[in-house]
Design a protein around this motif. Structure first.
Motif, PDB file in Angstrom:
ATOM      1  N   VAL A  16       0.841  -1.201   0.000  1.00 13.50           N
ATOM      2  CA  VAL A  16       0.000   0.000   0.000  1.00 13.50           C
ATOM      3  C   VAL A  16       0.874   1.247   0.000  1.00 13.50           C
ATOM      4  CG1 VAL A  16      -1.719   1.318   1.285  1.00 13.50           C
ATOM      5  CG2 VAL A  16      -1.921  -1.168   1.121  1.00 13.50           C
ATOM      6  N   GLY A  17       1.883   1.267   0.874  1.00  8.39           N
ATOM      7  CA  GLY A  17       2.759   2.432   0.961  1.00  8.39           C
ATOM      8  C   GLY A  17       3.500   2.699  -0.327  1.00  8.39           C
ATOM      9  N   GLY A  18       4.124   1.664  -0.893  1.00  6.81           N
ATOM     10  CA  GLY A  18       4.894   1.849  -2.123  1.00  6.81           C
ATOM     11  C   GLY A  18       4.031   2.237  -3.305  1.00  6.81           C
ATOM     12  N   THR A  19       2.864   1.599  -3.419  1.00  7.41           N
ATOM     13  CA  THR A  19       1.969   1.904  -4.546  1.00  7.41           C
ATOM     14  C   THR A  19       1.463   3.335  -4.481  1.00  7.41           C
ATOM     15  OG1 THR A  19       1.270  -0.419  -4.681  1.00  7.41           O
ATOM     16  CG2 THR A  19      -0.155   1.221  -5.721  1.00  7.41           C
ATOM     17  N   THR A  20       1.087   3.791  -3.292  1.00  3.12           N
ATOM     18  CA  THR A  20       0.555   5.152  -3.171  1.00  3.12           C
ATOM     19  C   THR A  20       1.651   6.206  -3.325  1.00  3.12           C
ATOM     20  OG1 THR A  20       0.684   4.959  -0.747  1.00  3.12           O
ATOM     21  CG2 THR A  20      -1.441   4.487  -1.794  1.00  3.12           C
ATOM     22  N   LEU A  21       2.887   5.876  -2.957  1.00  2.95           N
ATOM     23  CA  LEU A  21       3.990   6.807  -3.207  1.00  2.95           C
ATOM     24  C   LEU A  21       4.141   7.098  -4.692  1.00  2.95           C
ATOM     25  CD1 LEU A  21       6.655   5.465  -0.686  1.00  2.95           C
ATOM     26  CD2 LEU A  21       5.825   7.826  -0.774  1.00  2.95           C
ATOM     27  N   ILE A  22       3.755   6.146  -5.524  1.00  3.38           N
ATOM     28  CA  ILE A  22       3.831   6.321  -6.983  1.00  3.38           C
ATOM     29  C   ILE A  22       2.543   6.929  -7.530  1.00  3.38           C
ATOM     30  CG2 ILE A  22       4.032   5.101  -9.189  1.00  3.38           C
ATOM     31  CD1 ILE A  22       5.735   2.997  -7.663  1.00  3.38           C
ATOM     32  N   ALA A  23       1.396   6.373  -7.110  1.00  2.00           N
ATOM     33  CA  ALA A  23       0.120   6.765  -7.703  1.00  2.00           C
ATOM     34  C   ALA A  23      -0.344   8.153  -7.288  1.00  2.00           C
ATOM     35  CB  ALA A  23      -0.954   5.732  -7.331  1.00  2.00           C
ATOM     36  N   TRP A  71      -2.215   9.966   2.023  1.00  3.79           N
ATOM     37  CA  TRP A  71      -2.042   9.687   3.455  1.00  3.79           C
ATOM     38  C   TRP A  71      -1.212   8.425   3.694  1.00  3.79           C
ATOM     39  CZ3 TRP A  71      -3.425   5.296   5.929  1.00  3.79           C
ATOM     40  CH2 TRP A  71      -4.452   4.501   5.379  1.00  3.79           C
ATOM     41  N   PRO A  72      -1.448   7.287   2.993  1.00  2.00           N
ATOM     42  CA  PRO A  72      -0.547   6.151   3.244  1.00  2.00           C
ATOM     43  C   PRO A  72       0.857   6.404   2.724  1.00  2.00           C
ATOM     44  CG  PRO A  72      -2.140   5.594   1.531  1.00  2.00           C
ATOM     45  CD  PRO A  72      -2.545   6.908   2.088  1.00  2.00           C
ATOM     46  N   ALA A  73       0.966   7.206   1.668  1.00  4.07           N
ATOM     47  CA  ALA A  73       2.293   7.549   1.150  1.00  4.07           C
ATOM     48  C   ALA A  73       3.080   8.350   2.173  1.00  4.07           C
ATOM     49  CB  ALA A  73       2.156   8.333  -0.157  1.00  4.07           C
ATOM     50  N   ILE A  74       2.434   9.322   2.803  1.00  4.49           N
ATOM     51  CA  ILE A  74       3.112  10.152   3.803  1.00  4.49           C
ATOM     52  C   ILE A  74       3.429   9.341   5.056  1.00  4.49           C
ATOM     53  CG2 ILE A  74       2.905  12.182   5.275  1.00  4.49           C
ATOM     54  CD1 ILE A  74       3.390  12.690   2.246  1.00  4.49           C
ATOM     55  N   LEU A  75       2.549   8.437   5.441  1.00  4.47           N
ATOM     56  CA  LEU A  75       2.847   7.553   6.564  1.00  4.47           C
ATOM     57  C   LEU A  75       4.097   6.720   6.285  1.00  4.47           C
ATOM     58  CD1 LEU A  75      -0.574   6.081   7.813  1.00  4.47           C
ATOM     59  CD2 LEU A  75       0.909   7.713   8.974  1.00  4.47           C
ATOM     60  N   THR A  76       4.204   6.241   5.052  1.00  7.69           N
ATOM     61  CA  THR A  76       5.362   5.432   4.676  1.00  7.69           C
ATOM     62  C   THR A  76       6.638   6.261   4.696  1.00  7.69           C
ATOM     63  OG1 THR A  76       3.936   4.056   3.274  1.00  7.69           O
ATOM     64  CG2 THR A  76       6.310   3.931   2.882  1.00  7.69           C
ATOM     65  N   LEU A  77       6.577   7.452   4.129  1.00  7.21           N
ATOM     66  CA  LEU A  77       7.734   8.346   4.148  1.00  7.21           C
ATOM     67  C   LEU A  77       8.114   8.708   5.584  1.00  7.21           C
ATOM     68  CD1 LEU A  77       9.820  10.212   2.847  1.00  7.21           C
ATOM     69  CD2 LEU A  77       8.006  11.924   2.551  1.00  7.21           C
ATOM     70  N   SER A  78       7.133   8.987   6.411  1.00  6.57           N
ATOM     71  CA  SER A  78       7.398   9.344   7.805  1.00  6.57           C
ATOM     72  C   SER A  78       8.047   8.188   8.549  1.00  6.57           C
ATOM     73  CB  SER A  78       6.098   9.754   8.498  1.00  6.57           C
ATOM     74  OG  SER A  78       5.527  10.885   7.875  1.00  6.57           O
ATOM     75  N   ARG A  79       7.635   6.977   8.253  1.00  9.27           N
ATOM     76  CA  ARG A  79       8.251   5.797   8.884  1.00  9.27           C
ATOM     77  C   ARG A  79       9.736   5.724   8.542  1.00  9.27           C
ATOM     78  NH1 ARG A  79       9.576   0.722   6.948  1.00  9.27           N
ATOM     79  NH2 ARG A  79       9.773  -0.888   8.570  1.00  9.27           N
ATOM     80  N   LEU A  80      10.058   5.961   7.289  1.00  8.32           N
ATOM     81  CA  LEU A  80      11.464   5.905   6.870  1.00  8.32           C
ATOM     82  C   LEU A  80      12.279   7.014   7.539  1.00  8.32           C
ATOM     83  CD1 LEU A  80      10.905   5.154   3.072  1.00  8.32           C
ATOM     84  CD2 LEU A  80      11.654   3.552   4.838  1.00  8.32           C
ATOM     85  N   ILE A  81      11.707   8.218   7.589  1.00  2.00           N
ATOM     86  CA  ILE A  81      12.395   9.328   8.251  1.00  2.00           C
ATOM     87  C   ILE A  81      12.568   9.030   9.739  1.00  2.00           C
ATOM     88  CG2 ILE A  81      12.209  11.771   8.896  1.00  2.00           C
ATOM     89  CD1 ILE A  81      10.650  12.191   6.270  1.00  2.00           C
ATOM     90  N   GLY A  82      11.533   8.460  10.333  1.00  2.00           N
ATOM     91  CA  GLY A  82      11.532   8.227  11.767  1.00  2.00           C
ATOM     92  C   GLY A  82      12.545   7.210  12.249  1.00  2.00           C
ATOM     93  N   GLN A  83      13.110   6.428  11.349  1.00  2.00           N
ATOM     94  CA  GLN A  83      14.113   5.453  11.764  1.00  2.00           C
ATOM     95  C   GLN A  83      15.366   6.137  12.312  1.00  2.00           C
ATOM     96  OE1 GLN A  83      14.690   2.885   8.370  1.00  2.00           O
ATOM     97  NE2 GLN A  83      12.647   1.969   8.548  1.00  2.00           N
ATOM     98  N   THR A  84      15.641   7.353  11.869  1.00  2.00           N
ATOM     99  CA  THR A  84      16.799   8.082  12.389  1.00  2.00           C
ATOM    100  C   THR A  84      16.436   9.466  12.925  1.00  2.00           C
ATOM    101  OG1 THR A  84      17.296   8.887  10.144  1.00  2.00           O
ATOM    102  CG2 THR A  84      18.452   6.895  10.884  1.00  2.00           C
ATOM    103  N   LYS A  85      15.327  10.042  12.452  1.00  2.00           N
ATOM    104  CA  LYS A  85      14.915  11.376  12.894  1.00  2.00           C
ATOM    105  C   LYS A  85      13.437  11.351  13.287  1.00  2.00           C
ATOM    106  CE  LYS A  85      18.893  13.365  12.056  1.00  2.00           C
ATOM    107  NZ  LYS A  85      19.722  13.925  13.151  1.00  2.00           N
ATOM    108  N   PRO A  86      13.116  10.707  14.401  1.00  2.00           N
ATOM    109  CA  PRO A  86      11.702  10.537  14.767  1.00  2.00           C
ATOM    110  C   PRO A  86      10.951  11.845  14.999  1.00  2.00           C
ATOM    111  CG  PRO A  86      13.157   9.876  16.569  1.00  2.00           C
ATOM    112  CD  PRO A  86      14.026  10.064  15.372  1.00  2.00           C
ATOM    113  N   VAL A  96       1.497  17.419   7.535  1.00  2.00           N
ATOM    114  CA  VAL A  96       1.103  17.176   6.143  1.00  2.00           C
ATOM    115  C   VAL A  96      -0.236  16.453   6.085  1.00  2.00           C
ATOM    116  CG1 VAL A  96       1.656  15.875   4.052  1.00  2.00           C
ATOM    117  CG2 VAL A  96       3.419  17.229   5.181  1.00  2.00           C
ATOM    118  N   ILE A  97      -0.434  15.444   6.922  1.00  2.00           N
ATOM    119  CA  ILE A  97      -1.692  14.699   6.882  1.00  2.00           C
ATOM    120  C   ILE A  97      -2.859  15.572   7.334  1.00  2.00           C
ATOM    121  CG2 ILE A  97      -2.957  12.761   7.913  1.00  2.00           C
ATOM    122  CD1 ILE A  97      -0.347  11.174   7.795  1.00  2.00           C
TER     123      ILE A  97
END
Length: 240
Positions: A16-23, A71-86, A96-97
């Motif tokens: 869901v995250g990857g698909t919405t980041l594109i779509a 919204w799922p795209a931003i959640l996915t991006l936020s998860r990646l950012i949060g791994q080092t910059k929560p 953004v949401i």
């Protein structure tokens, strides 16, 4: 909480995250391009709908669909950012949401305004929008979130190494995308949504590739299920 279990599942998930980041960014850009031939301000947008209802409906529907899919795209991006910059992930993703809620609200008003053109006439629709422009609603408090959220998220994306400097700036350009009722397209809005495509589409591909690939049967089964679900939801929605 078992740490190993918490690492095996995340919401909304890779597919869901990857698909919405594109779509999502593609839908936003397509919506902007379809109406760029018309003047930016609301009387001309309503006039354009009167003369080209199918084109304007498609344009606004694509933009709304892109906003919802973000919204799922931003959640996915936020998860990646949060791994080092929560901290940056929490604030940027939240702002953004919240801004996406504001845009969705405005597109409900857009839909009603277009229906006034259809069921009454252009002059009545223009007068109704003009007389109610600036009326208080609680969503107006989110206007700042719409603009500044993208900047916070872009800074977090760069500091965390999720995006490089160029793609982080491209992501931050979404802060320039105007918000409000019946906003048309402009060079700035096309550049902003193009920047979103530059920032998110390669990330979406990366997210989709980051894991085992499903078999053909699995892909077909889920594709049929998604199509059936969307079809049922469509007819359910049309039933009122």
């Amino acid at each position: 909480m078992n740490s190993s279990k918490s690492e095996t599942f995340w919401f909304p998930g890779r597919w869901v995250g990857g698909t919405t980041l594109i779509a999502a960014p593609l839908a936003l850009l397509a919506g902007e391009l379809l109406r760029i031939q018309f003047d930016f301000f609301f009387p001309q947008q309503l006039k354009a709908f009167e003369q080209h209802p199918a084109l304007l409906t498609t344009s606004y529907s694509l933009f709304l669909a892109g906003t919802i899919l973000l919204w799922p795209a931003i959640l996915t991006l936020s998860r990646l950012i949060g791994q080092t910059k929560p901290g940056w992930a929490v604030w940027g993703g939240t702002l953004v949401i919240l801004g996406l809620f504001a845009r969705t609200f405005h597109y409900g008003i857009n839909h009603l305004a277009f229906q006034l053109v259809r069921v009454q006439n252009l002059e009545s629709a223009i007068r109704a929008v003009a007389d109610s422009y600036g009326a208080f609603h609680i969503v107006a408090t989110l206007s700042a979130a719409v603009m500044f959220g993208w900047i916070v998220l872009a800074i977090g994306a760069y500091l965390s190494g999720t995006l490089n400097l160029f793609r982080s700036i491209a992501l931050g350009s979404m802060a320039a995308l105007m918000i409000g009722v019946l906003k048309g397209s402009s060079v700035v809005s096309v550049l902003a949504t193009t920047g979103l495509c530059i920032a998110l589409i390669p990330l979406g591909v990366q997210v989709l590739q980051d894991g085992p690939k499903p078999g053909i049967q699995t892909v077909l089964r889920w594709s049929v299920l998604v199509v059936l679900l969307i079809t049922v939801m469509y007819f359910f929605g049309q039933a009122g």
